[in-house]
Design a protein around this motif. Structure first.
Motif, PDB file in Angstrom:
ATOM      1  N   PHE A 138      34.623  20.873  44.798  1.00 17.81           N
ATOM      2  CA  PHE A 138      33.477  21.086  44.401  1.00 17.81           C
ATOM      3  C   PHE A 138      32.564  22.213  44.903  1.00 17.81           C
ATOM      4  O   PHE A 138      31.617  23.248  44.115  1.00 17.81           O
ATOM      5  CB  PHE A 138      32.177  19.801  44.080  1.00 17.81           C
ATOM      6  N   ASP A 139      33.217  23.087  46.133  1.00 17.89           N
ATOM      7  CA  ASP A 139      33.138  24.111  46.602  1.00 17.89           C
ATOM      8  C   ASP A 139      33.319  25.506  45.350  1.00 17.89           C
ATOM      9  O   ASP A 139      34.234  25.715  45.636  1.00 17.89           O
ATOM     10  CB  ASP A 139      33.919  24.990  48.281  1.00 17.89           C
ATOM     11  N   PRO A 140      31.844  25.243  44.930  1.00 16.66           N
ATOM     12  CA  PRO A 140      32.765  27.071  44.585  1.00 16.66           C
ATOM     13  C   PRO A 140      33.134  28.175  44.885  1.00 16.66           C
ATOM     14  O   PRO A 140      33.525  29.054  43.842  1.00 16.66           O
ATOM     15  CB  PRO A 140      31.016  27.608  43.638  1.00 16.66           C
ATOM     16  N   PHE A 141      32.988  28.364  45.642  1.00 12.74           N
ATOM     17  CA  PHE A 141      34.195  29.649  46.551  1.00 12.74           C
ATOM     18  C   PHE A 141      35.556  28.927  46.446  1.00 12.74           C
ATOM     19  O   PHE A 141      36.201  30.035  46.505  1.00 12.74           O
ATOM     20  CB  PHE A 141      33.855  29.876  48.303  1.00 12.74           C
ATOM     21  N   THR A 142      35.711  27.751  46.572  1.00 14.78           N
ATOM     22  CA  THR A 142      37.113  27.666  46.603  1.00 14.78           C
ATOM     23  C   THR A 142      37.213  27.846  44.708  1.00 14.78           C
ATOM     24  O   THR A 142      38.955  28.038  44.496  1.00 14.78           O
ATOM     25  CB  THR A 142      37.436  26.259  47.397  1.00 14.78           C
ATOM     26  N   TRP A 143      36.861  27.429  43.997  1.00 14.34           N
ATOM     27  CA  TRP A 143      36.919  27.668  42.363  1.00 14.34           C
ATOM     28  C   TRP A 143      37.113  28.381  42.138  1.00 14.34           C
ATOM     29  O   TRP A 143      37.915  28.790  41.715  1.00 14.34           O
ATOM     30  CB  TRP A 143      35.563  26.625  42.264  1.00 14.34           C
ATOM     31  N   ALA A 144      36.279  29.658  42.450  1.00 14.20           N
ATOM     32  CA  ALA A 144      36.607  31.319  42.403  1.00 14.20           C
ATOM     33  C   ALA A 144      38.359  31.315  42.644  1.00 14.20           C
ATOM     34  O   ALA A 144      38.515  32.297  42.498  1.00 14.20           O
ATOM     35  CB  ALA A 144      35.264  31.738  43.078  1.00 14.20           C
ATOM     36  N   ASP A 145      38.653  31.559  43.626  1.00 12.65           N
ATOM     37  CA  ASP A 145      39.434  31.900  44.957  1.00 12.65           C
ATOM     38  C   ASP A 145      40.848  31.248  43.894  1.00 12.65           C
ATOM     39  O   ASP A 145      41.408  31.721  42.811  1.00 12.65           O
ATOM     40  CB  ASP A 145      39.976  31.031  45.883  1.00 12.65           C
ATOM     41  N   LYS A 146      40.749  29.520  43.473  1.00  9.26           N
ATOM     42  CA  LYS A 146      41.746  29.421  42.408  1.00  9.26           C
ATOM     43  C   LYS A 146      41.904  29.739  40.741  1.00  9.26           C
ATOM     44  O   LYS A 146      42.565  30.111  40.619  1.00  9.26           O
ATOM     45  CB  LYS A 146      41.585  27.286  42.251  1.00  9.26           C
ATOM     46  N   LEU A 147      40.459  30.081  40.565  1.00  3.63           N
ATOM     47  CA  LEU A 147      40.621  31.031  39.491  1.00  3.63           C
ATOM     48  C   LEU A 147      40.815  32.505  38.982  1.00  3.63           C
ATOM     49  O   LEU A 147      40.952  33.143  38.226  1.00  3.63           O
ATOM     50  CB  LEU A 147      38.926  30.830  38.383  1.00  3.63           C
ATOM     51  N   ASN A 148      40.922  32.867  40.359  1.00  2.00           N
ATOM     52  CA  ASN A 148      41.199  34.167  40.582  1.00  2.00           C
ATOM     53  C   ASN A 148      40.013  35.486  40.495  1.00  2.00           C
ATOM     54  O   ASN A 148      40.008  36.328  39.654  1.00  2.00           O
ATOM     55  CB  ASN A 148      42.955  34.659  39.553  1.00  2.00           C
ATOM     56  N   LEU A 149      39.520  34.580  40.052  1.00  2.00           N
ATOM     57  CA  LEU A 149      37.951  35.451  40.072  1.00  2.00           C
ATOM     58  C   LEU A 149      37.375  36.308  41.874  1.00  2.00           C
ATOM     59  O   LEU A 149      37.817  36.249  42.572  1.00  2.00           O
ATOM     60  CB  LEU A 149      36.635  34.406  39.907  1.00  2.00           C
ATOM     61  N   ASP A 150      37.509  37.698  41.039  1.00  2.00           N
ATOM     62  CA  ASP A 150      37.266  38.208  42.532  1.00  2.00           C
ATOM     63  C   ASP A 150      35.738  39.123  42.269  1.00  2.00           C
ATOM     64  O   ASP A 150      35.415  38.963  41.685  1.00  2.00           O
ATOM     65  CB  ASP A 150      37.488  40.009  41.800  1.00  2.00           C
ATOM     66  N   ILE A 151      35.209  38.517  43.946  1.00  2.00           N
ATOM     67  CA  ILE A 151      34.125  38.631  44.182  1.00  2.00           C
ATOM     68  C   ILE A 151      33.524  39.930  45.145  1.00  2.00           C
ATOM     69  O   ILE A 151      34.252  39.846  45.781  1.00  2.00           O
ATOM     70  CB  ILE A 151      33.365  36.959  45.413  1.00  2.00           C
ATOM     71  N   GLN A 152      32.612  40.576  44.897  1.00  2.00           N
ATOM     72  CA  GLN A 152      32.247  42.000  45.342  1.00  2.00           C
ATOM     73  C   GLN A 152      30.979  41.682  46.132  1.00  2.00           C
ATOM     74  O   GLN A 152      30.336  41.152  45.418  1.00  2.00           O
ATOM     75  CB  GLN A 152      32.793  42.618  44.312  1.00  2.00           C
ATOM     76  N   TRP A 153      31.481  42.068  47.100  1.00  2.00           N
ATOM     77  CA  TRP A 153      29.465  41.757  47.614  1.00  2.00           C
ATOM     78  C   TRP A 153      28.728  43.260  47.951  1.00  2.00           C
ATOM     79  O   TRP A 153      29.393  44.042  48.317  1.00  2.00           O
ATOM     80  CB  TRP A 153      29.302  40.743  49.434  1.00  2.00           C
ATOM     81  N   LEU A 213      33.122  31.016  32.743  1.00  2.00           N
ATOM     82  CA  LEU A 213      33.452  29.213  31.515  1.00  2.00           C
ATOM     83  C   LEU A 213      33.314  29.407  30.474  1.00  2.00           C
ATOM     84  O   LEU A 213      34.093  29.031  29.934  1.00  2.00           O
ATOM     85  CB  LEU A 213      33.745  28.202  33.013  1.00  2.00           C
ATOM     86  N   GLU A 214      32.114  29.777  30.109  1.00  2.00           N
ATOM     87  CA  GLU A 214      31.299  29.144  29.302  1.00  2.00           C
ATOM     88  C   GLU A 214      30.832  30.307  28.189  1.00  2.00           C
ATOM     89  O   GLU A 214      30.431  30.005  27.254  1.00  2.00           O
ATOM     90  CB  GLU A 214      30.400  28.211  29.355  1.00  2.00           C
ATOM     91  N   HIS A 215      30.522  31.884  28.774  1.00  2.00           N
ATOM     92  CA  HIS A 215      29.861  32.742  28.431  1.00  2.00           C
ATOM     93  C   HIS A 215      30.502  33.469  28.400  1.00  2.00           C
ATOM     94  O   HIS A 215      30.163  35.010  28.460  1.00  2.00           O
ATOM     95  CB  HIS A 215      28.326  32.691  28.304  1.00  2.00           C
ATOM     96  N   ASN A 216      31.980  33.544  28.066  1.00  2.00           N
ATOM     97  CA  ASN A 216      32.541  34.566  28.478  1.00  2.00           C
ATOM     98  C   ASN A 216      32.280  36.774  27.588  1.00  2.00           C
ATOM     99  O   ASN A 216      32.826  35.889  26.395  1.00  2.00           O
ATOM    100  CB  ASN A 216      34.296  33.994  28.481  1.00  2.00           C
ATOM    101  N   GLY A 217      32.467  36.897  28.590  1.00  4.20           N
ATOM    102  CA  GLY A 217      32.003  37.743  27.141  1.00  4.20           C
ATOM    103  C   GLY A 217      31.241  37.923  26.216  1.00  4.20           C
ATOM    104  O   GLY A 217      30.801  39.444  26.209  1.00  4.20           O
ATOM    105  N   LEU A 218      29.893  37.550  27.604  1.00  7.91           N
ATOM    106  CA  LEU A 218      28.386  38.263  26.493  1.00  7.91           C
ATOM    107  C   LEU A 218      27.804  38.727  26.882  1.00  7.91           C
ATOM    108  O   LEU A 218      26.366  38.971  26.331  1.00  7.91           O
ATOM    109  CB  LEU A 218      28.320  36.384  26.235  1.00  7.91           C
ATOM    110  N   ALA A 219      27.952  39.595  27.512  1.00 11.73           N
ATOM    111  CA  ALA A 219      26.976  40.556  28.283  1.00 11.73           C
ATOM    112  C   ALA A 219      26.468  41.506  27.578  1.00 11.73           C
ATOM    113  O   ALA A 219      25.073  41.966  27.551  1.00 11.73           O
ATOM    114  CB  ALA A 219      27.696  41.182  29.404  1.00 11.73           C
ATOM    115  N   ALA A 220      26.860  41.666  26.140  1.00 13.31           N
ATOM    116  CA  ALA A 220      25.967  43.139  25.414  1.00 13.31           C
ATOM    117  C   ALA A 220      25.508  41.841  24.584  1.00 13.31           C
ATOM    118  O   ALA A 220      24.590  42.935  24.523  1.00 13.31           O
ATOM    119  CB  ALA A 220      26.981  43.854  25.302  1.00 13.31           C
ATOM    120  N   TYR A 221      25.760  41.126  24.261  1.00 10.74           N
ATOM    121  CA  TYR A 221      24.854  40.669  23.455  1.00 10.74           C
ATOM    122  C   TYR A 221      24.022  40.230  23.873  1.00 10.74           C
ATOM    123  O   TYR A 221      22.570  40.432  23.441  1.00 10.74           O
ATOM    124  CB  TYR A 221      25.380  39.482  22.785  1.00 10.74           C
TER     125      TYR A 221
END
Length: 140
Positions: free
Chosen positions: A21-36, A80-88
């Protein structure tokens, strides 16, 4: 996101799929780019989309803090649940509050399960989760 039971099923399914349940592992497995980045004073994180690909920008302020777990789990909830809603978001504050609550609920489920994974039992108090994973102070 739908009902809390659906959300918990989603969190549990992802946790089972990735063996943690480590979110950093999830981000890696989901190929999510994290930028600090320097995101001062707030937000602590923000998900932006480049050509429909999410990039999670995390504040350098929390890079070495336990708070990074909850914040990243929150952003994964948005992806996962709000994909692409930033403009809204910009045009609808009621929807923004709802999606923020949903992402917080998602993150709470992730870090609660991470606590169980790491400690073998449920946390005794909310403070246990705050101390371990930087959950927000309910008094603020």
């Amino acid at each position: 996101m739908g009902k809390t039971s659906d959300l918990n099923k989603l969190v549990f399914t992802i946790g089972q799929r990735y063996g943690t349940f480590d979110p950093f592992t999830w981000a890696d497995k989901l190929n999510l780019d994290i930028q600090w980045k320097e995101l001062l004073p707030k937000p602590l994180a923000k998900t932006v989309y480049f050509f429909d690909v999410p990039v999670i920008m995390m504040s350098n302020n929390i890079k070495y803090s336990n708070q990074r777990y909850f914040v990243l789990a929150h952003e994964i909830g948005h992806v996962l649940e709000h994909n692409g809603l930033a403009a809204y978001y910009v045009s609808n504050k009621v929807h923004e509050r709802k999606t923020e609550r949903e992402a917080d609920t998602f993150a709470m489920a992730v870090v609660t399960n991470l606590y169980i994974e790491e400690n073998g039992h449920l946390p005794d108090t909310y403070s246990d989760l705050r101390r371990n994973y930087g959950l927000p102070n309910l008094e603020n």
